[in-house]
Design an enzyme around this catalytic site. Structure first.
Site, PDB file in Angstrom:
ATOM      1  N   HIS A   1       0.831  -1.211   0.000  1.00 26.45           N
ATOM      2  CA  HIS A   1       0.000   0.000   0.000  1.00 26.45           C
ATOM      3  C   HIS A   1       0.863   1.257   0.000  1.00 26.45           C
ATOM      4  O   HIS A   1       0.365   2.357   0.184  1.00 26.45           O
ATOM      5  CB  HIS A   1      -0.910   0.031   1.235  1.00 26.45           C
ATOM      6  CG  HIS A   1      -1.706  -1.214   1.432  1.00 26.45           C
ATOM      7  ND1 HIS A   1      -1.267  -2.243   2.239  1.00 26.45           N
ATOM      8  CD2 HIS A   1      -2.891  -1.610   0.911  1.00 26.45           C
ATOM      9  CE1 HIS A   1      -2.161  -3.216   2.209  1.00 26.45           C
ATOM     10  NE2 HIS A   1      -3.148  -2.862   1.416  1.00 26.45           N
TER      11      HIS A   1
ATOM     12  N   SER B   1     -10.060  -0.193   8.258  1.00 27.50           N
ATOM     13  CA  SER B   1      -9.968  -0.504   9.683  1.00 27.50           C
ATOM     14  C   SER B   1     -10.686   0.548  10.520  1.00 27.50           C
ATOM     15  O   SER B   1     -11.202   0.238  11.597  1.00 27.50           O
ATOM     16  CB  SER B   1      -8.502  -0.605  10.109  1.00 27.50           C
ATOM     17  OG  SER B   1      -7.801   0.578   9.779  1.00 27.50           O
TER      18      SER B   1
END
Length: 631
Positions: free
Chosen positions: A274, A499
């Protein structure tokens, strides 16, 4: 006399804000900002005025729809895959053929194509659940996929999840909900990152090795193995595997600037998929030297996540294009990797070369090594119809002749509660204040987040704010606080993603419990404590780990004063907000212990944690919303 190199005054404020330090004090090399030739033609030639970072060009129809469009495109071109209506879920078109077999589901954020939908097929995955770019998929979509394969008659379901906090949380929540419905579901979390020599609290990141786990699990399922046997076998395989990546350039989420910057003569070793930071930056060297450095690091005895490359060992090698590397360079790296392994006496049983798990357009490569025996190699060789799995020759790479002698001559060839309660308008105004605050902070939070990962914290919170605004405009508010928090939890779990969505969902779900029977100030203080406890239990973080918990815990300490009979809410809340803001600011001096930022050296984390800043801002918005109504 040589002109002194300085920043233009017009850019000094912007530069200092971005790097978190005074301009001209050696901060130009900090992550996320690299001086470049001046963009202003009127400035002196020796000026170090940094050119503004540009949003990368992407071949998409729109930023919000790009993940859906990409998945739909794959399905349109592959009759063996179908979409699940109402969800970003792809499944085998022949679900009737999985009756009596273990179903395999995986997934994660988009942007890693062909992972994971390219691995759907007989002998590999039954289906995948995709999130937005670099964002964990929604819990509701994961649960819908589990229900689909369960109703198709599967003999249990295995979730194969890369080790990232958002994926663990969201897949774990869906697993618990599915089990509550009677489904037989288990989860394997894959962490194959060999970058960090010491164990991190968050564990090893899940990287390209996850694709090999898909293959092993798929072959076992096709052979009729039980869920328990598959879990045991793939867990063992994951423990005998390692991956390490190197990058020559950053990647950029559609609609955003690149996640980091590298100088022209630099590369980064050990970064994540990422754009998370690696273990070190190096000067550019020859490909052979880079590959040797990577394999030395992966197999070093001092590396806690090492792969035991002893002479005589047999491995499957994966040379993975991280997205933007040319296939010419990929071939160079693949050849260097095979030579380096064979020089160590390691037998390369199989070699996979291509794009298997990417990071958008990142120009880089990762090497994955899986130690194999004959049984495990047979599972790698088993047939599959997955379109992204290569057609491998079932012969060893090592030990065969690779050169044909040239011929001497011849030719060349929910459900709402009605409104009307006295506090409903007050709650509405507070929520509107929270939403406007988060929307106003979008770019600031993204900027803070780029120092620790993919730079989408502000976008994620803005997505939540827009979802709440839409809900406020279309639905009567629940009358009871517990119903309000439970409804908001479901909304954020479905719409926010990542998240953050899972953590806020956990917080609100747990916080609703103390408010079921009463809603006095003491009950709200208890709700705060319950929400924090749930976040710690499932998220794995604690105060001092440089997360939103630092702000929330600081506020909770002050809110305990509400348990005293007769305590006045607003003064106590004002002190709680001040403590939360101070705690958020103090996170810039902390070493991250959880989340993606935990993989980054504390020397690089010089700005406050974006999650902590967002949590403090939400509390400030609640206070201001209440104060405006009392006044």
């Amino acid at each position: 006399m040589k002109m002194k190199r300085t920043l233009c005054p017009a850019w000094r404020t912007r530069y200092e804000h971005r790097v978190g330090g005074r301009a001209g004090e050696g901060s130009a090399a900090r992550r996320n900002w690299a001086p470049s030739p001046c963009w202003d033609s009127l400035c002196p030639r020796e000026c170090l005025n940094p050119a503004p970072m540009q949003v990368s060009k992407k071949l998409v129809n729109s930023v919000p729809s790009c993940a859906d469009d990409a998945l739909a495109g794959l399905v349109a071109c592959n009759p063996a895959i179908q979409l699940l209506q109402g969800h970003r879920v792809a499944l085998r078109s022949d679900l009737e053929n999985i009756r009596g077999q273990v179903a395999l589901l995986s997934g994660g954020g988009s942007g890693h194509e062909p992972a994971h939908a390219g691995y759907i097929g007989k002998g590999m995955l039954t289906g995948v659940v995709a999130g937005a770019v670099f964002t964990s998929p929604a819990v509701g979509s994961i649960l819908a996929a589990i229900r689909a394969v369960t109703q198709a008659g599967s003999a249990g379901t295995l979730l194969i999840v890369k080790n990232y906090t958002g994926d663990r949380l969201n897949f774990g929540l869906a697993l618990e909900q599915a089990r509550a419905e009677g489904a037989d579901v288990q989860m394997v979390v894959v962490g194959d990152d060999s970058a960090f020599t010491s164990q991190k609290k968050a564990g090893r990141r899940g990287l390209c090795g996850t694709v090999l786990i898909h293959k092993v699990a798929g072959a076992l399922s096709e052979a009729g193995a039980s869920l328990e046997k598959i879990v045991h076998r793939v867990t063992a395989a994951a423990g005998a595997m390692g991956t390490l990546g190197v990058s020559l350039s950053p990647c950029s989420v559609p609609g955003s600037v690149p996640t980091f910057q590298l100088a022209q003569d630099e590369l980064e070793l050990g970064l994540g998929i990422h754009g998370e930071a690696g273990v070190r930056r190096m000067k550019m060297v020859l490909a052979d030297e880079i590959v040797k450095t990577m394999l030395d690091h992966m197999s070093s005895p001092s590396n806690a996540s090492r792969v035991a490359l002893e002479p005589g060992a047999s491995v499957v090698l994966v040379v993975n294009n991280l997205g933007g590397l040319s296939f010419l360079e990929l071939g160079v790296v693949a050849g260097a990797a095979v030579r380096c392994l064979e020089d160590r006496g390691v037998r390369v049983a199989r070699a996979l070369v291509g794009a298997f798990m990417t990071a958008l357009e990142m120009a880089g490569v990762s090497l994955t090594l899986l130690l194999v025996d004959d049984e495990l190699l047979g599972l790698i060789d088993a047939e599959t119809t997955a379109v992204a799995w290569p057609n491998l020759a079932r012969v060893p790479v090592t030990g065969r002749s690779r050169v044909l002698a040239a011929p001497e001559e011849g030719p060349k060839v929910e459900e709402p509660v009605p409104a009307g309660a006295p506090a409903s308008q007050q709650v509405r105004l507070v929520l509107e204040r929270v939403c406007s605050t988060l929307l106003g902070l979008q770019e600031e939070l993204n900027e803070l987040d780029r120092a620790a990962g993919d730079g989408d914290c502000g976008s994620t919170h803005a997505r939540a704010a827009r979802a709440i605004q839409e809900w406020l405009n279309s639905t009567p508010l629940p009358a009871r606080p517990s119903q309000l928090l439970s409804t908001l939890a479901r909304l954020l779990l479905e719409k926010m993603g990542g998240s953050s969505g899972a953590l806020y969902g956990l917080f609100l779900t747990a916080a609703a419990q103390p408010l079921q029977s009463r809603s006095d100030p003491a009950a709200w203080a208890a709700a705060m404590e319950a929400g924090i406890e749930a976040m710690q239990r499932y998220g794995g973080a604690a105060p001092g780990d440089r997360t939103m918990l630092d702000s929330l815990c600081a506020a909770a300490e002050e809110l305990r004063a509400l348990q005293v009979p007769g305590a006045d809410l607003l003064p106590v809340l004002a002190k709680a907000v001040q403590s939360a803001e101070a705690a958020a600011e103090s996170t810039k001096n902390m070493e991250a212990g959880a989340g993606r930022a935990s993989y980054i050296s504390s020397a690089r984390l010089e700005l406050p944690d974006p999650g902590a800043v967002a949590a403090a801002a939400i509390l400030r918005a609640v206070l201001e919303g209440l104060q405006s109504q009392r006044g």
